[in-house]
Design an enzyme around this catalytic site. Structure first.
Site, PDB file in Angstrom:
ATOM      1  N   LYS A 171       0.812  -1.165   0.065  1.00  0.00           N
ATOM      2  CA  LYS A 171       0.009   0.088  -0.048  1.00  0.00           C
ATOM      3  C   LYS A 171       0.937   1.240   0.060  1.00  0.00           C
ATOM      4  O   LYS A 171       0.244   2.389  -0.336  1.00  0.00           O
ATOM      5  CB  LYS A 171      -1.059   0.063   1.135  1.00  0.00           C
ATOM      6  CG  LYS A 171      -1.994  -1.209   1.015  1.00  0.00           C
ATOM      7  CD  LYS A 171      -3.116  -1.196   1.842  1.00  0.00           C
ATOM      8  CE  LYS A 171      -4.078  -2.033   1.409  1.00  0.00           C
ATOM      9  NZ  LYS A 171      -3.809  -3.454   1.681  1.00  0.00           N
TER      10      LYS A 171
HETATM   11  C1  LIG Z   1      -4.243  -4.574   0.676  1.00  0.00           C
HETATM   12  C2  LIG Z   1      -3.517  -5.819   0.567  1.00  0.00           C
HETATM   13  C3  LIG Z   1      -3.579  -6.833  -0.436  1.00  0.00           C
HETATM   14  C4  LIG Z   1      -5.085  -6.750  -1.151  1.00  0.00           C
HETATM   15  O1  LIG Z   1      -4.723  -5.822  -2.170  1.00  0.00           O
HETATM   16  P1  LIG Z   1      -6.008  -5.274  -3.004  1.00  0.00           P
HETATM   17  O2  LIG Z   1      -5.675  -4.291  -4.184  1.00  0.00           O
HETATM   18  O3  LIG Z   1      -7.149  -4.925  -2.138  1.00  0.00           O
HETATM   19  O4  LIG Z   1      -6.707  -6.367  -3.940  1.00  0.00           O
HETATM   20  C5  LIG Z   1      -2.887  -8.205  -0.584  1.00  0.00           C
HETATM   21  N1  LIG Z   1      -1.769  -8.292   0.299  1.00  0.00           N
HETATM   22  C6  LIG Z   1      -1.566  -7.386   1.085  1.00  0.00           C
HETATM   23  C7  LIG Z   1      -0.475  -7.573   2.191  1.00  0.00           C
HETATM   24  C8  LIG Z   1      -2.165  -6.097   1.170  1.00  0.00           C
HETATM   25  O5  LIG Z   1      -1.942  -5.269   2.464  1.00  0.00           O
END
Ligand SMILES: *Cc1c(COP(=O)(O)O)cnc(C)c1O
Length: 496
Positions: free
Chosen positions: A112
């Site tokens: 993120k």
């Molecule tokens: C948020 C997240 C995901 C999922 O990603 P999306 O874009 O919501 O599909 C997968 N792995 C981790 C570690 C995350 O923090």
């Protein structure tokens, strides 16, 4: 000519990129989507000379057309700097039959950071461009990961303040530590005596409170959100798919035009949607393999064309993928419905009222590039173990869901197209589960001891983010009741 954005639920809502970033969500509840997908005209030779930032500029200028070159470059330079522990920003590591795209080298060691490092800068520029005079206040409720990544992205960004609420007993020890030690004069972190839903509801109520909005405006503030459905979080993610393709080309592992498959551990469908946009841009991506954990709503959807959230919510060891309503899927639905906002609106209404909808046969036919897969908890642990045994490479629980799905896909299809598995978190973030999956006996309970053990096992450096937590002073210790959330915000902003 500017590329404009329309709401998935009302085609009359039409805004520029910077307005879409400011608004986050359209007022009709829909998500903003680009009116047309631009086409990438640069050749691989031209792209091969660019680093991550250079590629970020080439991709983002196509989507964010109302930002000037200087504005975009400034945002990119402020985002992708030494907050990342490698100048590559998103290194690509070969292990076994696939390449892992490591998106966890930023401040909070999860993917993120890729978008939340740049969103604050895109947002403050958007405010300037649209003559917003007020200071922007980001208000967020978090169940753990997003809160820290948003805090870290917005910390000390001029013209912004960020206030994060989290459930006192609803986040992990490390997650809480990460948040309450957050530096930055413009950051506030508050624990609430309630659960995540209470925090989320409290924040939503403040967003919808007109009387509060008026008083905020008088005091020179404007609420905004760092939610994952903001296009300012989606578009920066397209970059790393272009980047990984260019890397493979530069290393002569693929030739120009050769297809690659991508495998994405999925929750809210943001990351894999960015891969879809990269493909639409013209990057030769073959299959988009969507990996789910035991909350396999998306797998079922790709199998049957029916989205059905009516099922038990399962707590897994890949918690960031524990989700039953994947918000960003709405954008894909809109595209495969030939940009029909009325139809999309109907599906989303059905989802809200019955928890389910079913797409048409012709829409289903447009999903042929997507492959859905899922991994059980046992399969996920097995994938971590196997990757380590065979290649000495340690992956986290989310990435392991994707690795497991990919291994099943390869066996079933014999598809030998080069594959990029998206690695969304550092194993250090989930050290306890990872050490367990590696079948290590007597795992220490202290989180720093676990990190040290993981370091020994994986022969990698303990990330700065983990190292810092050991000695970081607690800077936030506010706790409040659910009904006090608004007065806490008023107190922090000193509004009357
Ligand atoms: C948020 C997240 C995901 C999922 O990603 P999306 O874009 O919501 O599909 C997968 N792995 C981790 C570690 C995350 O923090």
């Amino acid at each position: 000519m500017n590329l404009m954005y329309r709401s998935t639920r009302d085609s009359n809502q039409r805004v520029t990129a910077s307005q879409a970033i400011l608004q986050g969500l359209s007022s009709d509840g829909g998500l903003f989507v680009p009116e047309s997908i631009p086409v990438f005209t640069k050749t691989m030779k031209e792209l091969a000379g660019l680093d991550y930032r250079g590629l970020a500029y080439e991709v983002m200028k196509l989507f964010l057309t109302d930002y000037t070159q200087d504005e975009l470059m400034d945002c990119i330079n402020k985002a992708y700097d030494d907050k990342f522990d490698t100048p590559e920003i998103a290194p690509l590591k070969e292990a076994g039959q696939a390449y892992y795209l490591e998106l966890f080298h930023g401040a909070t060691i999860a993917f993120k950071d890729m978008a939340l490092s740049i969103l604050p800068h895109l947002l403050t520029k958007a405010a300037q461009k649209n003559n917003v005079q007020e200071e922007i206040v980001i208000l967020t409720a978090t169940s753990g990961d997003t809160g820290k990544a948003a805090l870290s992205g917005f910390a000390d960004v001029k013209g912004t303040k960020i206030i994060v609420f989290y459930p006192k007993d609803g986040v992990s020890v490390v997650q809480e530590k990460q948040m309450v030690t957050q530096k930055g004069d413009n950051t506030s972190v508050i624990a609430i005596r309630g659960n995540f839903d209470d925090a989320q509801t409290g924040v939503k109520e403040m967003f919808n409170n007109r009387e509060l909005a008026a008083r905020l405006k008088n005091s020179g503030y404007l609420f905004s959100s760092a939610n994952s459905i903001n296009i300012g979080r989606l578009i920066p993610q397209i970059v790393y798919y272009v980047y990984s393709y260019v890397c493979l080309y530069k290393k002569k592992l693929i030739s120009e035009g050769e297809k690659i498959n991508v495998v994405v551990p999925t929750g809210n469908f943001g990351n894999i949607l960015a891969a879809y946009y990269a493909k639409e841009l013209g990057i030769p991506i073959g299959k988009l393999i969507c990996a789910s954990n035991e909350n396999k709503v998306l797998f079922d959807f790709f199998q049957t064309g029916r989205y059905d959230r009516n099922r038990d919510f399962i707590l897994t060891e890949s918690p960031s993928m524990d989700i039953l309503v994947s918000s960003n899927l709405e954008r894909l639905i809109y595209h495969i419905a030939d940009q029909d906002s009325e139809k999309t609106n109907q599906f989303m209404k059905a989802l809200a009222s019955n928890g389910t909808y079913e797409i048409t046969e012709s829409m289903k036919a447009k999903l042929s590039d997507f492959v859905g897969g899922w991994a059980s908890e046992a399969e996920t642990r097995e994938a971590i173990y196997k990757e380590y045994q065979q290649n000495g490479y340690v992956i986290d629980t989310h990435t392991a869901v994707a690795a497991s799905v990919y291994s099943g896909y390869s066996k079933n299809t014999q598809d030998s197209t080069p594959a990029v598995i998206v690695s969304t978190a550092s194993p250090y973030k989930f050290a306890d589960s990872v050490l367990g999956a590696l079948k290590i006996e007597s795992i220490p309970t202290d989180d720093y001891e676990q990190a040290k053990l993981l370091q020994k096992v994986s022969d990698t450096k303990i990330p700065k983010a983990v190292e810092e937590l050991r000695t970081a002073p607690v800077l936030h210790n506010r706790v409040c009741a659910i009904h006090e959330m608004q007065s806490v915000v008023e107190d922090i902003l000193k509004i009357i």
